[in-house]
Design an enzyme around this catalytic site. Structure first.
Site, short mmCIF file in Angstrom:
data_model
loop_
_atom_site.label_atom_id
_atom_site.label_comp_id
_atom_site.label_asym_id
_atom_site.label_seq_id
_atom_site.Cartn_x
_atom_site.Cartn_y
_atom_site.Cartn_z
CB ALA A 70 -0.64 -0.09 1.45
CB THR A 71 4.21 2.15 1.26
OG1 THR A 71 3.32 1.69 2.82
CG2 THR A 71 4.98 3.45 1.51
CG ASN A 151 -3.24 3.51 9.81
OD1 ASN A 151 -3.88 4.17 9.57
ND2 ASN A 151 -2.60 2.90 10.21
CD GLN A 180 -5.69 -2.01 8.62
OE1 GLN A 180 -6.15 -2.72 8.81
NE2 GLN A 180 -3.87 -1.58 8.62
CB SER A 198 -1.82 -3.68 1.66
OG SER A 198 -1.25 -4.37 1.96
CG HIS A 200 0.92 -6.92 5.05
ND1 HIS A 200 1.34 -6.43 6.13
CD2 HIS A 200 1.07 -6.24 4.12
CE1 HIS A 200 1.44 -5.37 6.05
NE2 HIS A 200 1.37 -4.90 4.29
CB THR A 236 10.11 -9.93 -13.59
OG1 THR A 236 11.69 -9.48 -13.79
CG2 THR A 236 9.65 -10.99 -13.67
CB CYS A 323 3.65 2.87 9.16
SG CYS A 323 3.58 1.97 8.26
#
Ligand code: PMP
Length: 377
Positions: A70-71, A151, A180, A198, A200, A236, A323
């Site tokens: 997401a960053t 978040n 989120q 995102s 994860h 790639t 973060c």
């Protein structure tokens, strides 16, 4: 261990991991190569990307550019859009409680390109004011960025209405950080032009995310090279992580209701406990917020000391967002709610997953009350 830090990241789901390993071992060709094996792998990649878009209820009007998370997606959306539209205006708008990958990117554009940033306040429930949004937008505004679910505190923004307000009253594009919210909150993304996701956060792999872009929206690439991803993100393709992401998002969207009801039960149990002990805790939650995040503050102890003690007792929670907790001594989002210094400097974020249990919440309460008694201040 009791793991209540799922807003920071989640454990990879077994089906997701299986899909990842299958692609790593059986479809490892580079999709850009000229042979049949590469074509098969490319088809798998494209199918997975379509599946991700579809899981969010979006049509063929959107494309997905895979990123490292997401960053990077937030950076690509904001820098990519603003640099492509410098001739149209020089003002951008975001809330004061965006993720650091949005706030710092806005700061970067301010410093490096002289872009003017207008900040939206949030009320005590973590919601923006629609009138203020209308007042801040003018003919120079090119982009508005507002997250779907915060978040740190878990407040939900009605991005469908917000997108309509933006499009009805300005020429600005609407970017939404949905990291989120996907699979956890039922939202309509159709009025968003750029959507950050995102993997994860929903039991997928780390290092994998994406930017969903409406087909008529033009952005500049940040990673330049071989021209993959329509020239918008060279490098790639990570087919295995993308296929795994598609499995993860499909599963959370399909199981959305049962997961939600389960997590709501955990949220309510902890909420009731905290609200019975108002001498010790202040809950920083909001009306109609997500049950996946419960943020509260310690009224007379240090959150850093308590979280460390919890951790020593096998309970993993955060103070603010992962973060920012290493660099900030306070929660930016709780500060934005207008709370006092003691409250925004001493927040604890509990964040649940579909796999947490009520038994774990009960154990957490026992450990928390023990730790609170042991720690002097
Ligand atoms: N936006 C939000 C709202 C987040 O919660 C996070 C994760 N903390 C990010 C962006 C960054 O996500 P990633 O780790 O995928 O770069």
């Amino acid at each position: 261990m009791i793991y209540f830090d799922n807003a920071a990241t989640t454990k990879v789901d077994a089906d997701v991991l299986k899909a990842y390993i299958d692609v790593c071992q059986n479809y490892y060709a580079n999709p850009s190569s000229p042979h049949i094996f590469a074509k098969k792998t490319e088809n798998l990649f494209l199918r997975a990307k379509r599946q991700i878009i579809k899981s969010l209820g979006l049509s063929d009007n959107y494309k997905l550019i895979m990123t490292s998370g997401a960053t990077e997606a937030n950076n690509l959306a904001i820098v990519g859009y603003v640099l492509a539209h410098l001739n149209k205006g020089n003002r951008i708008i975001c809330t004061r409680y965006e993720h650091s990958s949005v706030l710092s990117t806005f700061e970067y554009l301010k410093t490096e390109y002289g872009i003017m940033v207008d900040y939206l306040d949030v009320d005590q429930n973590g919601h923006i004011n629609f009138d203020q949004l209308n007042e801040l937008m003018n003919e120079k505004t090119i982009l508005v960025s507002i997250m779907a679910v915060n978040n740190e505190i878990g407040s939900i923004n009605d991005i469908n209405i917000i997108g309509k307000i933006i499009h009805d009253n300005s020429k600005a594009a609407f970017h939404c950080d949905a990291s989120q919210s996907i699979g956890k909150v039922d939202l309509n993304y159709q009025n968003c032009d750029l959507i950050t996701i995102s993997s994860h956060k929903i039991y997928g792999l780390k290092g994998c995310g994406g930017l969903i872009i409406k087909n008529n929206i033009i952005i500049r690439p940040l990673a330049i090279g071989g021209g993959q991803e329509d020239g918008l993100r060279s490098g790639t393709n990570d087919v295995a992580s993308t296929v795994a992401f598609a499995v993860a998002i499909k599963k959370v969207c399909q199981n959305y209701k049962s997961n939600f009801q389960h997590v709501l039960q955990l949220f309510n149990y902890l909420f009731i406990y905290l609200s019975k002990n108002t001498d010790l805790y202040e809950i920083n939650s909001c009306i109609n917020q997500t049950p996946y995040i419960l943020n509260f503050s310690l009224k007379n102890k240090k959150a850093s000391v308590v979280t460390e003690a919890l951790s020593m007792n096998g309970v993993m929670v955060s103070t603010s967002s992962a973060c920012s907790s290493k660099k900030e001594a306070y929660s930016q989002s709780v500060k934005a709610l207008g709370k006092s210094t003691q409250i925004y400097q001493n927040t604890i974020r509990v964040s649940f997953s579909k796999d947490n249990t009520l038994e774990e919440v009960k154990q957490f309460i026992d450990i928390l009350s023990k730790v609170m008694k042991e720690i002097k201040s």
